[in-house]
Design a protein around this motif. Structure first.
Motif, PDB file in Angstrom:
ATOM      1  N   PHE A  59       0.809  -1.235   0.000  1.00  0.00           N
ATOM      2  CA  PHE A  59       0.000   0.000   0.000  1.00  0.00           C
ATOM      3  C   PHE A  59       0.839   1.281   0.000  1.00  0.00           C
ATOM      4  N   ASP A 112      -4.964   6.853  -4.457  1.00  0.00           N
ATOM      5  CA  ASP A 112      -4.869   7.097  -3.022  1.00  0.00           C
ATOM      6  C   ASP A 112      -3.502   6.626  -2.551  1.00  0.00           C
ATOM      7  N   GLY A 157      -1.290   5.197   0.366  1.00  0.00           N
ATOM      8  CA  GLY A 157      -1.377   4.503   1.651  1.00  0.00           C
ATOM      9  C   GLY A 157      -0.275   4.989   2.574  1.00  0.00           C
ATOM     10  N   PRO A 158      -0.156   4.358   3.760  1.00  0.00           N
ATOM     11  CA  PRO A 158       0.809   4.852   4.756  1.00  0.00           C
ATOM     12  C   PRO A 158       2.238   4.972   4.217  1.00  0.00           C
ATOM     13  N   CYS A 197       2.326   7.771   1.426  1.00  0.00           N
ATOM     14  CA  CYS A 197       2.058   9.069   2.046  1.00  0.00           C
ATOM     15  C   CYS A 197       3.312   9.586   2.760  1.00  0.00           C
ATOM     16  N   LYS A 209       8.608   0.735  12.741  1.00  0.00           N
ATOM     17  CA  LYS A 209       7.583  -0.284  12.547  1.00  0.00           C
ATOM     18  C   LYS A 209       7.995  -1.518  13.334  1.00  0.00           C
ATOM     19  N   ASN A 249       1.553   5.996  16.046  1.00  0.00           N
ATOM     20  CA  ASN A 249       1.758   5.068  14.938  1.00  0.00           C
ATOM     21  C   ASN A 249       0.504   4.871  14.088  1.00  0.00           C
ATOM     22  N   LEU A 258      -1.943   5.153  10.711  1.00  0.00           N
ATOM     23  CA  LEU A 258      -1.719   4.910   9.290  1.00  0.00           C
ATOM     24  C   LEU A 258      -2.175   6.145   8.517  1.00  0.00           C
ATOM     25  N   GLU A 259      -1.214   6.890   8.016  1.00  0.00           N
ATOM     26  CA  GLU A 259      -1.589   8.112   7.289  1.00  0.00           C
ATOM     27  C   GLU A 259      -1.885   7.786   5.832  1.00  0.00           C
ATOM     28  N   ASN A 262     -10.918   2.948   2.016  1.00  0.00           N
ATOM     29  CA  ASN A 262      -9.677   2.176   2.033  1.00  0.00           C
ATOM     30  C   ASN A 262      -9.584   1.230   3.225  1.00  0.00           C
ATOM     31  N   ARG A 310      -7.818  -2.214   2.759  1.00  0.00           N
ATOM     32  CA  ARG A 310      -6.374  -2.135   2.535  1.00  0.00           C
ATOM     33  C   ARG A 310      -5.654  -1.796   3.835  1.00  0.00           C
ATOM     34  N   LEU A 311      -6.263  -0.911   4.619  1.00  0.00           N
ATOM     35  CA  LEU A 311      -5.624  -0.462   5.853  1.00  0.00           C
ATOM     36  C   LEU A 311      -5.615  -1.569   6.895  1.00  0.00           C
ATOM     37  N   PHE A 368      -2.963  -3.837   5.926  1.00  0.00           N
ATOM     38  CA  PHE A 368      -1.675  -3.223   6.264  1.00  0.00           C
ATOM     39  C   PHE A 368      -1.380  -3.415   7.731  1.00  0.00           C
ATOM     40  N   GLN A 409      -2.061  -5.900   9.425  1.00  0.00           N
ATOM     41  CA  GLN A 409      -2.042  -7.347   9.620  1.00  0.00           C
ATOM     42  C   GLN A 409      -3.337  -7.885  10.223  1.00  0.00           C
ATOM     43  N   LEU A 458     -16.823  -4.661   4.569  1.00  0.00           N
ATOM     44  CA  LEU A 458     -15.865  -3.830   5.293  1.00  0.00           C
ATOM     45  C   LEU A 458     -15.991  -4.207   6.762  1.00  0.00           C
TER      46      LEU A 458
END
Lengths: 587, 587
Positions: free
Chosen positions: A14, A31, A33-34, A37, A503, B56, B58-59, B164, B167-168, B171, B173, B337
């Protein structure tokens, strides 16, 4: 370069992906993603430091919503168009647009002529093509509830700077030269967005407008970059089918290959910037626009192009736009967008001056008289001379204000020459404009950073400069054990106190497999907590992803060392002189 | 607080000003000049550190252009409207909108009823009001050349995050809870923009969407903020015309005043953030929404309000939006979702399962059959039970996909109960949303920072926290002399190497008058070069604007000291213990 592998990685981890995918997606919209971005934000921050802070530029942030009048004056409503062919496939349209782009500057009649002359046919049907249809590349909208205030989303950030010229000049205490800059979104309603981040409908730009005396384009700091070696692809060499030249920017300006010092200064600074964010020097060239490519008012233009799997792509434009933009907005608004420069000594001059017969004017134009006087009084010498010539010649001068035309005649206004002592000279500054496409630069950086470990094509990784890597450090434990938890917290706190992003990967898999996961997203440094970490003084191993070398270091020293490495104050090669490299880890 | 004086200062020193002023200006659009741009950027950077880095998060950065379907699903196309009265003045409209805003949630019939019931008349004519006209607050546009792909500019950044979600979650996990954040532009086509930066048409938002198990809204770090003292204005106290309460957030959650720990955690973190950027604690309160203000799905909402000369203004919203957003987009797209949470132990359950008669289905719905099966197979337990109930009852179930409706009957599909071993539980996460209006926060900070020197009402200044001040340090010379030039360069280099922004003022006027100019734009530190600076070791005076105290320091030590002060690692009170305060300067 296996593009599909890179694209797979960028999607899977992402970095970015198509917008609104669960709704079927919209082409040309992405878009971030983290990871994307953070990478993008780091590139932009680096840009801000490299240009705005280092040069004390005036940063502005202007509205993206832009009234139609502004974009009429700038030429975007009339000229910012693409051409569509009716009754052809998307594929054909795209190819045709590519051809037509090179013929930019033609109107649709001329273009039709070209098509006829060259005998272009529809490849699918073999039929003749219909006349091309022009299509404005801007997104239309309306401001306000009634819907009759027409506006567009800005196609570039530059116009906001031009419109604020007076305020900015004042902010700079009236002095030239100065540069203003803007970082922000631009919007272009592309007909056929393609090539991932290369041609999109919404994008981030970083633009600089450097305002300078048109008769003195020297740059005070040029000597600091004169020795930067550049790869130049001149207009002549393109015409003659020759290759690129390699020379210093100092030589290029001296030999007149690049028009002036200010333009050259920015080209060299761009070169240094691109290198600092990870563009490879041998995949970077500066290509000069041919005269057919340039707008009629432009003096000299050079694109910084990066080589990617899509070919050479334009990432940064550098244009000497002369006084076109300021003059256009002056003309449209009647507001003088110009600067005064003190003369070495005062001088006497006969200057034109408009003298109104206010009685006649009032009788003829009533309430509009005041506006007419204001506009004419804002005229500069050239405009007044033009007015005088018109009154002397055809004896009438059409004055257009907004959409109304007023006919000025001798009985309303006269232009007389009056002797005056002149202390300052009024100039309309020239504009040198470096314009950066952030998404394109980011894509080029990602391609240039993409690698695979020798002999293991599954171990893909990104070798990004530490300063722009999305995450600076990974934190791993040798295995999942409670005894390591307080140490993970300790490392997190140490890194946070130095504002490093990190991370934690306490997931499954061997250390090697987990390193591989962190390499994939370009994390330059990796901390591993093992049994030796448990006893005071608490130490961990620090891994340098690029070389895969590891050292052992106290947790309390991590933050500063990583800061030095990220800020390029220290190199890894020097670090391993102080901290011995550990035996090869099992990866 | 003399607002006109502050506004004059902000305009004169180009913090911000109306956009397109030379074209007559557009209300509700503002351009930020160099000072405003730097101040805003510093507030945003502080936000990023305080929230995204520290937690931490997710941007993401999503498209502002948003297809209509997405905003239909989110409810914005139907419900994000304001109400206009025909044939009334702007003033009346504005007043009426204020009244009507409080009655949000009514449709226009109900609203007309309210108007009739309460006997609202047009104050200008005394006539009855016509029926209210709804007006969508979003800016419309079209994507693509044909113009038939309808879209809007996003009115908030939140939807990009919801879309999103899958996907997030991946990301992250697959783990809950997690928070995603976005910093970006939002657009609202306000009917009557007013109050400067408070109600504008284009603005920067910082939004967080914290996804959490609806049955467990505890927060792991709540204990770290439990003692933060807050000023709370509860819904009950508003109804009862009582004042605010002061208590710790720990007490507020314990007493059930704030619904849950996660909501409380963010409220406390917001409180700390606002204080850190310069909002005064005694001009900050958290006001709970009354049930009539909240959307039907919201659980609990609290606005952080700052007191300004315009009254209390909402700067940050905190809403527990339950599962509304994810459910809406799931329903519209058929994409689940949701998240899976591992059960403590597997369990056996009878679960509903849709079994199709594909022959019948194919015969009836042909090519659409496949889509029907996909959508129904994505159903969760609740939806399947609903389908079963419908087929058992009325024996037909209307299935809407996009804009088409398919009638499902028993001969097409049956819902059976099948025993299964369940290892995980599927949940649709609740969303806690803190949403920050950057322009409003910045305006509140400016009002709270605005001061005048005792006994001299012309000496206005801004007392901004050093961390967010647009420029960190001024550089002045005692007088304009060539001998000082190399020292100015030396100070510039020292400050640049520590990435401090600075402003050289070598203009006219006494030192006092020049300090006054730098105080006006909130520069916290001032360096003056004098004759003592010329000899090695080169020293300068360093002035602390707030106290007007000065110390003498080596140029080579400036960068680090200012860095410590800006980052709050050292206080001025401690600095003057090490460096003696000089005799009062002539100001």
């Amino acid at each position: 370069m296996d593009r599909s592998k890179l694209e797979d990685l960028l999607k899977r981890r992402f970095f970015y992906d198509q917008s609104f995918a669960i709704y079927g997606g919209i082409s040309g919209l992405y878009d971030y993603g983290p990871m994307g971005c953070a990478l993008k934000s780091n590139i932009v921050q680096q840009w801000r430091k490299h240009f705005i802070l280092a040069e004390n530029m005036l940063e502005v942030e202007c509205s993206a919503l832009t009234p139609e009048r502004v974009l009429k004056a700038s030429g975007h409503v009339d000229r910012f168009v693409d051409w569509m062919k009716k009754e052809t496939t998307t594929q054909v349209k795209a190819e045709l647009i590519d051809i037509l782009n090179r013929l930019d500057g033609l109107n649709n009649k001329d273009m039709h002529q070209v098509i006829t002359t060259y005998g272009f046919k529809s490849p699918s049907t073999g039929n003749d093509l219909s006349e091309p249809v022009s299509f404005n590349l801007m997104f239309p909208t309306q401001i306000g509830p009634t819907g009759d205030f027409k506006a567009y989303l800005r196609p570039e950030t530059a116009q906001g700077i031009f419109i604020n010229f007076k305020r900015l000049l004042e902010f700079n205490q009236g002095k030239l030269p100065f540069a203003a800059a803007q970082i922000g979104a631009g919007f272009r309603n592309e007909i056929s967005p393609r090539q991932g981040l290369i041609r999109v409908r919404e994008f981030t730009m970083c633009e600089i407008e450097h305002f300078v005396d048109p008769d003195d384009k020297k740059h005070a700091k040029f000597s600091k970059v004169a020795n930067v070696v550049m790869t130049l692809f001149t207009a002549c060499d393109q015409v003659d089918n020759k290759g690129t030249k390699t020379m210093t920017i100092g030589e290029a300006v001296e030999q007149g290959i690049v028009d002036n010092e200010t333009l050259g200064y920015y080209m060299a600074r761009t070169h240094l910037f691109l290198e600092s964010v990870g563009v490879h020097k041998d995949k970077l060239r500066f290509r000069q626009h041919m005269s057919t490519e340039m707008a009629h008012y432009a003096k000299d233009c050079w694109d910084a192009e990066c080589r990617t799997s899509y070919g050479w792509i334009e990432c940064v434009g550098h244009a000497d736009r002369a006084c076109y933009d300021l003059s256009s907005h002056s003309k449209a608004t009647g507001v003088k967008l110009q600067a005064e420069q003190k003369l070495p000594a005062p001088r006497k001059e006969n200057l034109p001056k408009a003298v109104f017969n206010k009685a006649n004017l009032g009788q003829k134009y009533k309430a509009s008289s005041k506006q007419i006087v204001t506009v004419v009084e804002s005229y500069d010498v050239d405009q007044l001379n033009e007015l005088r010539a018109a009154l002397d010649g055809s004896s009438t001068y059409p004055l257009k204000i907004n959409d109304e035309v007023f006919q000025l005649t001798k009985d309303l206004v006269e232009v007389r020459l009056v002797e005056s002592t002149v202390h300052v000279e009024v100039i309309v500054p020239s504009v040198i404009e470096p314009s950066f496409g952030v998404g394109r630069i980011m894509y080029a950086v990602l391609e240039h950073a993409f690698r695979q470990r020798d002999g293991d094509e599954k171990r893909l990784y990104l070798e990004l400069p530490a300063s722009i890597a999305p995450v600076k450090c990974s934190i791993l434990t040798l295995m999942k054990k409670d005894v390591f938890n307080p140490l993970v917290d300790m490392v997190q706190e140490e890194l946070s106190s130095h504002e490093h992003s990190f991370k934690v990967d306490d997931g499954a898999g061997s250390i090697g497999r987990r390193y591989s996961r962190t390499d994939e997203i370009g994390i330059p440094f990796g901390v591993t907590i093992d049994y030796e970490s448990v006893d005071a003084p608490h130490t961990v191993t620090l891994r340098h992803a690029q070389s895969m070398q590891q050292i052992r270091i106290k947790i309390s020293e991590l933050g500063e060392l990583i800061e030095d490495l990220v800020k390029n104050r220290r190199q890894w090669a020097d670090v391993i002189k102080e901290f011995p490299v550990l035996g090869a880890a099992v990866e």
